[in-house]
Design an enzyme around this catalytic site. Sequence first.
Site, PDB file in Angstrom:
ATOM      1  N   LYS A  59       0.826  -1.214   0.000  1.00 24.80           N
ATOM      2  CA  LYS A  59       0.000   0.000   0.000  1.00 24.80           C
ATOM      3  C   LYS A  59       0.862   1.267   0.000  1.00 24.80           C
ATOM      4  O   LYS A  59       2.047   1.208   0.360  1.00 24.80           O
ATOM      5  CB  LYS A  59      -0.905  -0.032   1.229  1.00 24.80           C
ATOM      6  N   TYR A  90      12.043  31.417   6.121  1.00 23.89           N
ATOM      7  CA  TYR A  90      10.750  31.956   6.563  1.00 23.89           C
ATOM      8  C   TYR A  90      10.689  32.106   8.076  1.00 23.89           C
ATOM      9  O   TYR A  90      11.091  31.206   8.816  1.00 23.89           O
ATOM     10  CB  TYR A  90       9.615  31.022   6.132  1.00 23.89           C
TER      11      TYR A  90
HETATM   12  C1  PLP Z   1       0.000  -2.395   6.600  1.00 26.56           C
HETATM   13  C2  PLP Z   1      -0.505  -3.607   7.245  1.00 26.56           C
HETATM   14  C3  PLP Z   1       0.383  -4.588   7.714  1.00 26.56           C
HETATM   15  C4  PLP Z   1       1.891  -4.414   7.734  1.00 26.56           C
HETATM   16  O1  PLP Z   1       2.315  -3.835   8.946  1.00 26.56           O
HETATM   17  P1  PLP Z   1       3.884  -3.572   9.196  1.00 26.56           P
HETATM   18  O2  PLP Z   1       3.929  -2.993  10.558  1.00 26.56           O
HETATM   19  O3  PLP Z   1       4.305  -2.618   8.136  1.00 26.56           O
HETATM   20  O4  PLP Z   1       4.561  -4.874   9.080  1.00 26.56           O
HETATM   21  C5  PLP Z   1      -0.168  -5.769   8.189  1.00 26.56           C
HETATM   22  N1  PLP Z   1      -1.499  -5.950   8.230  1.00 26.56           N
HETATM   23  C6  PLP Z   1      -2.378  -5.012   7.815  1.00 26.56           C
HETATM   24  C7  PLP Z   1      -3.840  -5.273   7.892  1.00 26.56           C
HETATM   25  C8  PLP Z   1      -1.913  -3.815   7.321  1.00 26.56           C
HETATM   26  O5  PLP Z   1      -2.782  -2.886   6.910  1.00 26.56           O
END
Ligand code: PLP
Length: 381
Positions: free
Chosen positions: A42, A270
Amino acid sequence: MKHNQLCYRPTFIEVDLNAIRYNFLQIRKHVGKDTAILVPIKANAYGHGMLETCETLVRSGVDYLGAGTVDEAVFLRRNGFRKIPILMLGSVLRSAVEPIISNNITQTVGDMRLARAVDKSAGKMGKKAKVHIKIDTGMGRIGIWHEDAMGLISKISKLNNVKIEGIFSHFPSADEDSLLTHKQIKDFLSLLQNVNKTGIDIKYRHMANSMAVVDYKSSHMNLIRPGLMVYGLSPRIGAFSDKIHLIPALSLKSKIVFIKDVPPGRKISYGGTHITNSHTRVATIPIGYGDGLNRRLSNKGKVLVRGKRALIIGMVCMDQFMLDISHIDSAKIGDEVVIIGKQNKLSISVEEMAQLSDTIPYEVVCWLDKRIARKYILLKK
Ligand SMILES: *Cc1c(COP(=O)(O)O)cnc(C)c1O
């Protein structure tokens, strides 16, 4: 090295795909070959670039990919990833169900409303749609509370056009609350036992994010979902040291584009939050919060120039920030600036930058904007 977009500016992200493969294989070795691995890709693969990351993972033997949105999942299907199973990790509205089924994406389901919509659409298309049922054991997000789950599972199992391929839960605090995490594992396992008794057979049972992969073996079941660690990162500084060896895959680099001698008493950037108190050599670096570099690094963050640390002075701007290079005599325009990654013997980690900007490593890499070109060190052999 491969570019994926215009890169006339000297600011770019370098992703070493060999590191992603190495980390994946380290995880494979850690859990054994009987545990399937789903890697969440993602948010542009945590900023690393979705297509390149997925290609590397598929070539390394990943079993499943996890998408955060329908669009990400469909994007993968349209870009050559036709076979690899993809789980859509979130819930969706009815309007997304049809593209999900027609693209052979596995949907996460936590109530009958969505389960029925999936069943109906799948029926129309003459397909059997795969779903994973989401169980809430303490995350308080999507999913049905574990105490109420048996009824839902039994009802979904009776739908004609739906196949329950998986059942899963998620940890909100695997890196800091072991009491809660153990309780979640216990509650989920006891639910699985009850499901077993009813004779409903579910192929994948999963809970483990990165932290649980190293710290909670009993949560591995037969599929794990490591995200952060695949990219060589950990939830905080040192969280995985001694437990598993990983290599950070992403570096962020730029070059000095301007240098100026500033007398004492002048304000920088800034708001004039930095005032020079002596003769200062100030370099300008062409990257800013418009690229996702956190503004909280103003007057705090350090980067590497000629193998030395240099302090960001004044506020980070949208496209630029300033650096005190008074102590680096030889620095000149065109010199490499490492914002994340290694230079000579020093390195700046994502975890360190997260701590300085009062956030988590996840956010640091997710924020790195598409405006920054990604360059890839391709897989060797
Ligand atoms: C993003 C996600 C993970 C991965 O978690 P990490 O801490 O990056 O290993 C696992 N399960 C779900 C449902 C997620 O959305």
